[in-house]
Design a protein around this motif. Structure first.
Motif, PDB file in Angstrom:
ATOM      1  N   UNK A  85       0.837  -1.208   0.000  1.00 30.78           N
ATOM      2  CA  UNK A  85       0.000   0.000   0.000  1.00 30.78           C
ATOM      3  C   UNK A  85       0.870   1.256   0.000  1.00 30.78           C
TER       4      UNK A  85
ATOM      5  N   UNK B  19       2.370   1.842  -3.354  1.00 30.45           N
ATOM      6  CA  UNK B  19       1.433   2.353  -4.356  1.00 30.45           C
ATOM      7  C   UNK B  19       1.235   3.858  -4.178  1.00 30.45           C
ATOM      8  N   UNK B  20       1.215   4.343  -2.928  1.00 32.90           N
ATOM      9  CA  UNK B  20       1.108   5.786  -2.712  1.00 32.90           C
ATOM     10  C   UNK B  20       2.325   6.505  -3.255  1.00 32.90           C
TER      11      UNK B  20
ATOM     12  N   UNK C  54       2.236   6.614  -6.930  1.00 33.55           N
ATOM     13  CA  UNK C  54       1.180   7.495  -7.443  1.00 33.55           C
ATOM     14  C   UNK C  54       1.595   8.955  -7.404  1.00 33.55           C
TER      15      UNK C  54
ATOM     16  N   UNK D 220     -11.459   3.323 -18.658  1.00 35.70           N
ATOM     17  CA  UNK D 220     -11.535   2.672 -17.338  1.00 35.70           C
ATOM     18  C   UNK D 220     -10.605   1.476 -17.236  1.00 35.70           C
TER      19      UNK D 220
ATOM     20  N   UNK E  10      -7.168   2.312 -15.365  1.00 34.10           N
ATOM     21  CA  UNK E  10      -6.965   2.486 -13.920  1.00 34.10           C
ATOM     22  C   UNK E  10      -7.712   1.486 -13.053  1.00 34.10           C
ATOM     23  N   UNK E  11      -8.683   0.747 -13.578  1.00 32.72           N
ATOM     24  CA  UNK E  11      -9.376  -0.213 -12.710  1.00 32.72           C
ATOM     25  C   UNK E  11      -8.545  -1.476 -12.449  1.00 32.72           C
TER      26      UNK E  11
ATOM     27  N   UNK F  29      -5.550  -1.047  -9.761  1.00 30.83           N
ATOM     28  CA  UNK F  29      -6.054  -0.832  -8.397  1.00 30.83           C
ATOM     29  C   UNK F  29      -6.703  -2.085  -7.851  1.00 30.83           C
ATOM     30  N   UNK F  30      -7.462  -2.775  -8.722  1.00 30.83           N
ATOM     31  CA  UNK F  30      -8.088  -4.026  -8.283  1.00 30.83           C
ATOM     32  C   UNK F  30      -7.025  -5.044  -7.915  1.00 30.83           C
TER      33      UNK F  30
ATOM     34  N   UNK G 129      -3.999  -4.445  -6.686  1.00 25.84           N
ATOM     35  CA  UNK G 129      -3.441  -4.116  -5.363  1.00 25.84           C
ATOM     36  C   UNK G 129      -4.429  -4.519  -4.270  1.00 25.84           C
ATOM     37  N   UNK G 130      -5.708  -4.145  -4.462  1.00 30.03           N
ATOM     38  CA  UNK G 130      -6.708  -4.455  -3.449  1.00 30.03           C
ATOM     39  C   UNK G 130      -6.820  -5.958  -3.238  1.00 30.03           C
TER      40      UNK G 130
ATOM     41  N   UNK H 127      -3.613  -7.256  -1.302  1.00 33.33           N
ATOM     42  CA  UNK H 127      -3.572  -6.853   0.106  1.00 33.33           C
ATOM     43  C   UNK H 127      -4.744  -7.465   0.872  1.00 33.33           C
ATOM     44  N   UNK H 128      -5.935  -7.443   0.251  1.00 36.14           N
ATOM     45  CA  UNK H 128      -7.092  -8.034   0.906  1.00 36.14           C
ATOM     46  C   UNK H 128      -6.897  -9.513   1.157  1.00 36.14           C
TER      47      UNK H 128
ATOM     48  N   UNK I  44      -4.626 -10.054   4.072  1.00 39.29           N
ATOM     49  CA  UNK I  44      -5.286  -9.828   5.355  1.00 39.29           C
ATOM     50  C   UNK I  44      -6.191 -11.000   5.709  1.00 39.29           C
TER      51      UNK I  44
END
Lengths: 331, 280
Positions: free
Chosen positions: B209, B212-213, B216, B245, B248-249, B252-253, B255-256, B259-260, B263
């Motif tokens: 995360x 990615x910041x 960006x 779309x 950028x979709x 991001x998907x 990364x999510x 990381x998800x 977790x």
């Protein structure tokens, strides 16, 4: 209590000292010459003019002085509130640019942090030990907390701003309006504020809900909860006691998460071109405006330290044990 | 013990789903680039093609293949996460073990250092470091992330070590003349191995995360493609406003998802190791 605050203030003081030192040290340690790169950016062909610029920049950084004097001078100018002149928005002082941007950042940060903390805690407390709610709140929370702030912001800007066209996607207020104390301007401001706020709020929400759920479950298994239920106390009462105890680690968690939340706000501002510190930092990086970048860094550090101190004060108010010097929060 | 953990591991859906997603994405990131013969930054085709056909994820405004970027980006993102999380976990363990086991003034100093870096907004520090570093590699980024993310791990490992060091078996080892380093390695660390694994997983996700910041805001690696850099370019060249779309979709998907899944797998592992949390 004095010991508690003394220790905290010592840590904050040392942190600030270290931040200023790092801020001073990094430009001098890193490979490459910042003056040379600024000269390259200025694109001056004449050798005399270039030499004059070099002298000017060297003076500006104070590179011609011995190192300890440079270091002391950096503290001196810091206390005078002098962060240098921005190169990107020459000749505006960095301090002016930053103080103009800070209200926007705070307007995003403070509500989103506080509201997400309160709502997230309530949600987590509700979900704990309740099968159906737990099975919905928990997965959603995990997805939210795993989402990069910038991506959720981009998704929301795209969906609400461009596909459906409900919200504006750039700026702090419409370019057609001049800032003034009118109702119209205020509404416009709020309209631009809503999406960035919502995306910050949502990402932060997940983490608080997960944290509270886990602590509440732990509290509901503790002796006092078992004792209360053995006495036949209603479940609602037990949960209320558990919640009050569970809030304490969440307050500590808030202090620990501040850095992450601020970072999230910075990138969210960039996505929405919101005129806060994040957009300034982006401009500083793109234009190699190191004065602006370093000024923004010190502002952020100072803000986070102040917020940490406020949280410490709140902790003392909420947890009576810290007041009489019994354990409670560790430094 | 091992077989017991395994018994619960293969029956834990959270762990299986999380680990499954990570393995699939890791597989794409590791093997995928071998099937793409062109560099991810090469201009390969028509501009602004929607997904489908020859280009699975379409192309951007320059005619670059976004699937190729995604595959290479996954690799970088995993690399930065593993390396950054690994470095942070290693520092956190050393500091936590030494502070917790030694106690006294060693603990005081290490604890003070931990607290200082804990309240420092580390992303802002990373901005400064990376901005002055003109040329940046993914490894360098991971190193800096690792150097700033260890404090909370050190703090919790210190607390765990503190509670273990008074146990009888540790006293016994000390009585029989075993050195501190050996006691930490042989007596204390194995007793919290599951906890250390969980810490590493959380640091892994956190590093991704943060990376990615950084990417960006324009401080990503200059020599590689990463998912964060894809997002940065999509934003810089206003993919949103052009309706691209597919630019950028997916990153991001990605990364999510990573990381998800980390977790969720973490929660699953916690249940495997901690009998109190198991749902039977």
């Amino acid at each position: 209590m004095r010991r508690y605050f003394g220790r905290k203030l010592l840590v904050y003081g040392l942190t600030f000292f270290m931040a200023v030192t790092v801020n001073w040290l990094v430009p001098r340690l890193m490979p490459g010459d910042p003056v040379a790169s600024m000269l390259a950016r200025a694109r001056v062909a004449q050798p005399e003019a270039q030499e004059a610029l070099r002298v000017y920049y060297n003076n500006l950084f104070g590179f011609d002085l011995p190192w300890w004097q440079q270091y002391l001078n950096s503290w001196g100018s810091l206390f005078r509130g002098d962060f240098g002149i921005s190169l990107w928005a020459f000749p505006t002082p960095v301090a002016d640019l930053l103080t103009r941007a800070v209200p926007y950042s705070l307007a995003l940060l403070i509500p989103s942090i506080l509201i997400s903390w309160v709502v997230g805690n309530r949600l987590g407390a509700l979900a704990a030990r309740r099968k159906i709610l737990d099975n919905t709140v928990l997965p959603v929370s995990y997805v939210l907390t795993a989402t990069p702030y910038l991506w959720l912001a981009a998704l929301m800007a795209w969906a609400f701003g461009i596909v459906w066209g409900i919200f504006p996607v750039a700026g702090g207020y419409s370019f057609s309006i001049t800032p003034s104390f009118t109702w119209d301007f205020f509404l416009d401001l709020a309209w631009h504020w809503l999406l960035p706020f919502a995306s910050l709020f949502l990402v932060a929400l997940g983490g608080w809900a997960i944290g509270m759920r886990n602590v509440i479950i732990y509290e509901l298994e503790s002796d006092y909860a078992n004792y209360l239920s053995a006495l036949g106390a209603p479940q609602r009462l037990i949960r209320r006691y558990a919640f009050r105890n569970a809030v304490l680690p969440q307050i500590t968690g808030l202090a620990l998460q501040l850095g992450v939340l601020v970072a999230g706000a910075l990138v969210t501002e960039i996505v929405f071109s919101y005129p806060g510190l994040g957009s300034l930092i982006l401009a500083a990086i793109q234009n190699k405006d190191f004065f602006l970048l370093q000024g923004a860094f010190l502002f952020i550090v100072l803000g986070v330290l102040i917020a940490n101190f406020i949280i410490d004060v709140v902790y003392v108010i909420v947890d009576p044990r810290t007041r009489v010097g019994m354990a409670g929060a560790s430094a | 013990m091992r077989t017991e953990a395994l018994y619960f591991a293969v029956r834990n859906t959270k762990l299986l789903v999380g680990a499954g997603i990570i393995l699939v994405l890791l597989g794409i990131g590791v093997i995928g680039p071998f099937f793409i013969d062109k560099a991810p930054t090469e201009y390969v085709g028509m501009q602004m093609q929607p997904p489908g056909g020859e280009f699975w994820l379409g192309t951007n405004t320059f005619g670059q293949d976004l699937w190729a970027q995604f595959v290479h980006g996954l690799r970088t993102t995993f690399l930065v996460g593993a390396l950054g999380g690994g470095i942070a976990a290693a520092i956190g363990m050393v500091v936590g073990f030494v502070a917790g086991y030694k106690g006294g003034w060693v603990d005081e100093i290490l604890n003070m250092l931990t607290n200082i870096i804990l309240v420092l907004p580390t992303l802002a520090v990373l901005f400064i470091l990376n901005a002055y570093l003109g040329v940046r590699s993914a490894g360098m980024q991971a190193l800096f992330i690792g150097l700033t993310q260890w404090p909370w791990a050190a703090r919790s490992i210190r607390a765990q070590t503190f509670s273990l060091r008074g146990r009888d078996f540790v006293d016994l080892a000390r009585l029989s003349g075993v050195g501190s380093g050996r006691i930490i390695m042989r007596e204390i660390a194995p007793n919290m191995s599951s906890y250390l694994l969980l810490t590493f997983i959380l640091l892994f996700g956190g590093s991704i995360l943060i990376a990615s910041s950084l990417d960006f805001i324009g401080l990503g690696p200059t020599d590689a493609v990463s998912l964060g850099l894809m997002l940065q370019q999509a934003h810089q060249w206003s993919a949103m406003h052009l309706g691209l779309w597919w630019w950028f979709i997916p990153p991001g998907a990605g990364i999510t998802l990573i990381v998800g899944a980390l977790y969720v797998a973490n929660v699953g592992l916690d249940e495997v190791f901690n009998p109190k949390l198991r749902e039977l």
